[in-house]
Design a protein around this motif. Structure first.
Motif, PDB file in Angstrom:
ATOM      1  N   LYS A   5     -50.864  -9.587  -7.792  1.00  0.00           N
ATOM      2  CA  LYS A   5     -49.544  -9.784  -7.199  1.00  0.00           C
ATOM      3  C   LYS A   5     -48.900 -11.105  -7.608  1.00  0.00           C
ATOM      4  N   GLN A   6     -49.690 -12.002  -8.188  1.00  0.00           N
ATOM      5  CA  GLN A   6     -49.176 -13.335  -8.485  1.00  0.00           C
ATOM      6  C   GLN A   6     -48.412 -13.358  -9.816  1.00  0.00           C
ATOM      7  N   LYS A   7     -47.460 -14.263  -9.877  1.00  0.00           N
ATOM      8  CA  LYS A   7     -46.731 -14.486 -11.124  1.00  0.00           C
ATOM      9  C   LYS A   7     -47.640 -15.212 -12.113  1.00  0.00           C
ATOM     10  N   PRO A   8     -47.335 -15.123 -13.396  1.00  0.00           N
ATOM     11  CA  PRO A   8     -48.163 -15.826 -14.393  1.00  0.00           C
ATOM     12  C   PRO A   8     -48.309 -17.318 -14.105  1.00  0.00           C
ATOM     13  N   GLU A   9     -47.268 -17.923 -13.530  1.00  0.00           N
ATOM     14  CA  GLU A   9     -47.338 -19.344 -13.224  1.00  0.00           C
ATOM     15  C   GLU A   9     -48.435 -19.641 -12.194  1.00  0.00           C
ATOM     16  N   VAL A  10     -48.544 -18.770 -11.190  1.00  0.00           N
ATOM     17  CA  VAL A  10     -49.568 -18.959 -10.165  1.00  0.00           C
ATOM     18  C   VAL A  10     -50.948 -18.670 -10.735  1.00  0.00           C
ATOM     19  N   GLN A  11     -51.060 -17.629 -11.561  1.00  0.00           N
ATOM     20  CA  GLN A  11     -52.337 -17.327 -12.205  1.00  0.00           C
ATOM     21  C   GLN A  11     -52.792 -18.497 -13.075  1.00  0.00           C
ATOM     22  N   SER A  12     -51.833 -19.149 -13.720  1.00  0.00           N
ATOM     23  CA  SER A  12     -52.166 -20.316 -14.530  1.00  0.00           C
ATOM     24  C   SER A  12     -52.699 -21.448 -13.666  1.00  0.00           C
ATOM     25  N   LEU A  13     -52.105 -21.649 -12.488  1.00  0.00           N
ATOM     26  CA  LEU A  13     -52.595 -22.683 -11.566  1.00  0.00           C
ATOM     27  C   LEU A  13     -54.035 -22.396 -11.154  1.00  0.00           C
ATOM     28  N   LEU A  14     -54.332 -21.127 -10.910  1.00  0.00           N
ATOM     29  CA  LEU A  14     -55.692 -20.743 -10.552  1.00  0.00           C
ATOM     30  C   LEU A  14     -56.653 -21.015 -11.704  1.00  0.00           C
ATOM     31  N   GLN A  15     -56.240 -20.704 -12.916  1.00  0.00           N
ATOM     32  CA  GLN A  15     -57.083 -20.959 -14.080  1.00  0.00           C
ATOM     33  C   GLN A  15     -57.370 -22.447 -14.234  1.00  0.00           C
ATOM     34  N   VAL A  16     -56.349 -23.258 -14.023  1.00  0.00           N
ATOM     35  CA  VAL A  16     -56.514 -24.710 -14.149  1.00  0.00           C
ATOM     36  C   VAL A  16     -57.466 -25.233 -13.074  1.00  0.00           C
ATOM     37  N   GLN A  17     -57.253 -24.792 -11.837  1.00  0.00           N
ATOM     38  CA  GLN A  17     -58.057 -25.294 -10.719  1.00  0.00           C
ATOM     39  C   GLN A  17     -59.506 -24.830 -10.808  1.00  0.00           C
ATOM     40  N   LEU A  18     -59.722 -23.585 -11.225  1.00  0.00           N
ATOM     41  CA  LEU A  18     -61.068 -23.013 -11.247  1.00  0.00           C
ATOM     42  C   LEU A  18     -61.732 -23.100 -12.616  1.00  0.00           C
ATOM     43  N   ASN A  19     -60.991 -23.593 -13.602  1.00  0.00           N
ATOM     44  CA  ASN A  19     -61.524 -23.738 -14.961  1.00  0.00           C
ATOM     45  C   ASN A  19     -62.034 -22.388 -15.488  1.00  0.00           C
ATOM     46  N   CYS A  20     -61.163 -21.393 -15.433  1.00  0.00           N
ATOM     47  CA  CYS A  20     -61.519 -20.036 -15.828  1.00  0.00           C
ATOM     48  C   CYS A  20     -60.354 -19.419 -16.594  1.00  0.00           C
ATOM     49  N   CYS A  21     -60.589 -18.234 -17.159  1.00  0.00           N
ATOM     50  CA  CYS A  21     -59.545 -17.550 -17.922  1.00  0.00           C
ATOM     51  C   CYS A  21     -59.546 -16.066 -17.582  1.00  0.00           C
ATOM     52  N   GLY A  22     -58.407 -15.555 -17.136  1.00  0.00           N
ATOM     53  CA  GLY A  22     -58.325 -14.165 -16.725  1.00  0.00           C
ATOM     54  C   GLY A  22     -59.007 -13.937 -15.388  1.00  0.00           C
ATOM     55  N   TYR A  23     -58.977 -12.694 -14.917  1.00  0.00           N
ATOM     56  CA  TYR A  23     -59.614 -12.415 -13.629  1.00  0.00           C
ATOM     57  C   TYR A  23     -61.084 -12.049 -13.827  1.00  0.00           C
ATOM     58  N   MET A  24     -61.374 -10.875 -14.375  1.00  0.00           N
ATOM     59  CA  MET A  24     -62.766 -10.513 -14.652  1.00  0.00           C
ATOM     60  C   MET A  24     -63.306 -11.309 -15.841  1.00  0.00           C
ATOM     61  N   ASN A  25     -62.463 -11.392 -16.880  1.00  0.00           N
ATOM     62  CA  ASN A  25     -62.769 -12.189 -18.072  1.00  0.00           C
ATOM     63  C   ASN A  25     -61.459 -12.469 -18.786  1.00  0.00           C
ATOM     64  N   SER A  26     -61.522 -12.996 -19.976  1.00  0.00           N
ATOM     65  CA  SER A  26     -60.296 -13.412 -20.664  1.00  0.00           C
ATOM     66  C   SER A  26     -59.409 -12.246 -21.076  1.00  0.00           C
ATOM     67  N   THR A  27     -59.957 -11.030 -21.066  1.00  0.00           N
ATOM     68  CA  THR A  27     -59.164  -9.872 -21.527  1.00  0.00           C
ATOM     69  C   THR A  27     -58.876  -8.859 -20.428  1.00  0.00           C
ATOM     70  N   SER A  28     -59.453  -9.030 -19.260  1.00  0.00           N
ATOM     71  CA  SER A  28     -59.310  -8.024 -18.202  1.00  0.00           C
ATOM     72  C   SER A  28     -59.040  -8.679 -16.846  1.00  0.00           C
ATOM     73  N   PRO A  29     -57.769  -8.839 -16.455  1.00  0.00           N
ATOM     74  CA  PRO A  29     -56.579  -8.681 -17.305  1.00  0.00           C
ATOM     75  C   PRO A  29     -56.441  -9.872 -18.243  1.00  0.00           C
ATOM     76  N   PRO A  30     -55.527  -9.769 -19.185  1.00  0.00           N
ATOM     77  CA  PRO A  30     -55.376 -10.860 -20.167  1.00  0.00           C
ATOM     78  C   PRO A  30     -55.101 -12.197 -19.489  1.00  0.00           C
TER      79      PRO A  30
END
Length: 224
Positions: A122-147
């Motif tokens: 449900k989050q916008k890409p901007e919010v997903q990016s904040l999560l990636q920065v804070q958690l030091n991760c990429c994507g949800y399951m992995n970098s490709t799922s979802p991208p």
């Protein structure tokens, strides 16, 4: 003569109304926090707080305050039992309400990954990016799922593939956070139960005093 049962009842009643104050403070502070702009430092907490039933918590707090007011006549009128009974029944209702809230949050922890997936999508890409920065991760399951979202943490596919998906660190934080919330709710239920027991003991004490008073009045009347 000091009435220890009444004092114990009053102490538990004060603790009871304090839990109501804590509920409404938590709900109002949470709403105020969620109204602020998301940052990398606050995004995880704010999204988790959004999972909490805040309106129900406010309703529960209001019910606690109403129940507390019903105890005032029972305290200032030592001979009455009617107000005490009403207060006891209302305390049971408050305990059940709080327990339902705690159980609903506990059920959330049983489906953490599913619920967090819905939140992520449900989050916008901007919010997903904040999560990636804070958690030091990429994507949800992995970098490709979802991208993944391209940002400083995940600048390209090669770097993103080397990082974990956000679901693992996010789930760990979510479970720890929600565990504290529902444990607090069950702690409040414990105070409610203690107040119900104090109410029952005070009711029994007043009933016995009324019986002895009636016996004394009967004996006094029989002496004339």
């Amino acid at each position: 003569m000091r009435d220890n049962l009444l004092i114990g009842y009053v102490v538990m009643d004060v603790l009871f109304v304090t839990t109501g104050a804590l509920l409404i403070i938590f709900a109002l502070m949470t709403e105020a926090e969620m109204a602020k702009e998301l940052t990398a430092e606050t995004v995880v907490q704010d999204l988790l707080l959004a999972m909490c039933p805040l309106n129900a918590a406010i309703g529960n707090a209001v019910l606690v305050f109403i129940t507390f007011l019903l105890s005032v006549p029972a305290i200032v009128m030592p001979g009455t039992r009617g107000w005490l009974k009403v207060h006891g029944y209302m305390t049971v209702v408050c305990a059940l309400f709080t327990m339902i809230l705690g159980l609903s949050i506990w059920f959330e922890t049983l489906e953490t990954r599913k619920n967090l997936s819905n939140i992520w999508n449900k989050q916008k890409p901007e919010v997903q990016s904040l999560l990636q920065v804070q958690l030091n991760c990429c994507g949800y399951m992995n970098s490709t799922s979802p991208p993944f979202v391209v940002d400083a943490t995940c600048p390209n596919g090669l770097v993103a593939a080397a990082r974990v998906g956000c679901v693992s660190p996010y789930s760990t934080i979510a479970n720890n956070f929600l565990d504290r919330i529902f444990t607090g709710a069950f702690g409040i239920v414990g105070i409610d139960v203690a107040l119900v027991l104090a109410t029952a003991m005070l009711l029994k004490d007043r009933k016995e005093k009324q019986r002895y008073r009636a016996i004394d009045e009967k004996n006094s009347g029989g002496g004339f």
